[in-house]
Design a protein around this motif. Sequence first.
Motif, short mmCIF file in Angstrom:
data_model
loop_
_atom_site.label_atom_id
_atom_site.label_comp_id
_atom_site.label_asym_id
_atom_site.label_seq_id
_atom_site.Cartn_x
_atom_site.Cartn_y
_atom_site.Cartn_z
N TRP A 138 0.86 -1.14 0.00
CA TRP A 138 0.00 0.00 0.00
C TRP A 138 0.91 1.20 0.00
O TRP A 138 1.05 1.90 0.99
CB TRP A 138 -0.91 -0.06 1.22
CG TRP A 138 -2.00 -1.11 1.03
CD1 TRP A 138 -3.23 -0.90 0.45
CD2 TRP A 138 -1.98 -2.49 1.37
NE1 TRP A 138 -3.96 -2.08 0.41
CE2 TRP A 138 -3.21 -3.06 0.97
CE3 TRP A 138 -1.02 -3.32 1.95
CZ2 TRP A 138 -3.51 -4.41 1.15
CZ3 TRP A 138 -1.31 -4.67 2.12
CH2 TRP A 138 -2.56 -5.19 1.72
N HIS A 168 -5.98 0.56 -7.68
CA HIS A 168 -5.79 1.73 -6.82
C HIS A 168 -6.32 2.94 -7.60
O HIS A 168 -6.65 2.82 -8.78
CB HIS A 168 -4.31 1.95 -6.50
CG HIS A 168 -3.63 0.77 -5.88
ND1 HIS A 168 -3.63 0.53 -4.52
CD2 HIS A 168 -2.93 -0.26 -6.42
CE1 HIS A 168 -2.96 -0.59 -4.26
NE2 HIS A 168 -2.52 -1.08 -5.40
N CYS A 172 -4.70 7.43 -2.09
CA CYS A 172 -5.34 6.39 -2.89
C CYS A 172 -6.85 6.53 -2.70
O CYS A 172 -7.34 6.61 -1.58
CB CYS A 172 -4.87 5.01 -2.46
SG CYS A 172 -5.65 3.68 -3.42
N GLU A 231 -9.28 4.50 -4.11
CA GLU A 231 -10.06 3.29 -4.43
C GLU A 231 -9.70 2.26 -3.38
O GLU A 231 -8.51 1.96 -3.18
CB GLU A 231 -9.69 2.79 -5.83
CG GLU A 231 -10.30 1.47 -6.22
CD GLU A 231 -11.79 1.59 -6.53
OE1 GLU A 231 -12.21 2.64 -7.05
OE2 GLU A 231 -12.53 0.65 -6.22
N TYR A 232 -10.70 1.74 -2.72
CA TYR A 232 -10.40 0.76 -1.66
C TYR A 232 -9.61 -0.41 -2.22
O TYR A 232 -10.03 -1.07 -3.16
CB TYR A 232 -11.69 0.26 -0.99
CG TYR A 232 -11.37 -0.72 0.11
CD1 TYR A 232 -10.77 -0.29 1.29
CD2 TYR A 232 -11.60 -2.09 -0.05
CE1 TYR A 232 -10.43 -1.18 2.28
CE2 TYR A 232 -11.26 -2.99 0.94
CZ TYR A 232 -10.69 -2.52 2.11
OH TYR A 232 -10.33 -3.41 3.09
N CYS A 233 -8.43 -0.66 -1.64
CA CYS A 233 -7.52 -1.66 -2.20
C CYS A 233 -7.10 -2.67 -1.14
O CYS A 233 -6.06 -3.31 -1.26
CB CYS A 233 -6.31 -0.96 -2.83
SG CYS A 233 -5.52 0.24 -1.73
N HIS A 292 -5.59 0.54 3.05
CA HIS A 292 -5.91 1.50 1.97
C HIS A 292 -5.91 2.94 2.48
O HIS A 292 -5.41 3.85 1.82
CB HIS A 292 -7.26 1.15 1.36
CG HIS A 292 -8.01 2.30 0.80
ND1 HIS A 292 -7.67 2.90 -0.40
CD2 HIS A 292 -9.07 3.02 1.29
CE1 HIS A 292 -8.50 3.92 -0.62
NE2 HIS A 292 -9.34 4.01 0.38
N MET A 301 -2.56 4.94 2.52
CA MET A 301 -1.82 4.92 1.26
C MET A 301 -1.87 6.33 0.68
O MET A 301 -2.63 6.63 -0.23
CB MET A 301 -2.43 3.89 0.30
CG MET A 301 -1.66 3.72 -0.99
SD MET A 301 -2.30 2.34 -1.97
CE MET A 301 -1.42 2.61 -3.50
CU1 CUA Z 1 -4.45 1.73 -2.97
CU2 CUA Z 1 -6.54 2.18 -1.95
#
Ligand code: CUA
Length: 318
Positions: free
Chosen positions: A111, A151, A186, A188-190, A194, A197
Motif C-alpha cells: 500500500w 488503486h 489512494c 479506491e479501496y484496495c 488503503h 496509502m
Molecule cells: Cu491503494 Cu486504496
Amino acid sequence: MPSRWPDLFQGVQSAFAPDGPQAGEIAFLTWIMIGGGAIIFLLVMALAAYAILAPQENRRWLADRRMVMIGGIALPIVVLSALLLYALGASARMVHSDPDALDIEVVGERWWWRVRYPDAENQPVLVTANEIHIPAGRPVRLRLISADVIHSFWVPRLAGKLDMIPGRANVFQIEADAPGVYRGQCAEYCGGPHALMAFDVVAETPEAFQAWLAGQRKPAAEPIVPFLARGQELFLSSGCGACHAIRGTPANGEIGPDLTHVGSRRSIAAGAFPNNQGTLAGWISDSQHLKPGNLMPSFNVFEGEDLRAIAAYLESLK
Ligand code: CUA
C-alpha cells in the motif's frame, strides 16, 4: 504556503483550492453546478410558494400549457445541453497532453507508490517512492499502472482522480501552478491499509527540481561514522536487501520501496508518519502495529543500539 483561496476552502486535500489547470477546470465546473443548481432550486421554490399562496386569479397562468412546455421541457433541455457542452470542453482540456510534458510513471502497490523517472539522456531509470517531485509550471504526464489490485491516484488540488488498473496504463497530465506540497491519497479501496496509502507531490522551481533529480541519481552516501556503518552492516546482514534496494550497496530487492535516499523524504510508510529516526525505528520494529496488514513484517529482533543504528543509517540516506 500562502494561497489565493479563502480559509474556508483551505485544506491539504481540498478540491476547492485548486493549484493547477486540471483541478481548476474541475473546481470551476463544480461552482457552475452549485450556483446553477441553487438558482434553479430557488426559482422552483419561489414558484411553488406563489402557486400555494397567491390569490387564485393571479396564479392561473402557472397552469397554462405553455408554462409546462417552457419550464418543464424547453428550459431543462437548454440548461442541460449547455452544461453538457461545457463539460465536454472541460474534459477535452483536462485530457489534453502537451508534447513537452515531463513523463513520470507511478505504480500503485499494496500500500504504497513506486515512482519512476525515465530519462531521455539514456540515464538509468530513477526509482523512488511515495513522493513525486515535479517542476512547477510545467505539465507532467503521469503513466499510472498497478502492480496488484485497483488503486486510484488522486491529488485533489492538482487534478481529478484516475484509477490504476492491473494490466493497463492510464495516462493523464497534471501541473502545479506554483511550488508547494500537494497531498494525494489512494481513492479506491484496495484492501487493509488503503486509508494509509497517501503521498506528496512536491512541486519545485525548475532549478530546484533539477538539483533534486541530480541528487537522487547519485548512489547512497557511504556511512561516515562508525554508528552509521554499524546500521548499514545490520541492514545488509539481516536480509533487508531482499526487499529493499539501496543503490551503491549490495541491497537490490525490488519488492518494497527503494531506500537509496529514504532520508530525504518527508514521510514514511506512504504518507503515514513523519520521517525521522524515531518513526523509522518504530516502523522497523513494529510496522504491523503502525500500519496493520502492510506487507513488511515487524522486525522486533532489533532492539536498543542495533535498532537505533539501523534507523540512524536510513535517516542519513539523504
Ligand atoms: Cu491503494 Cu486504496
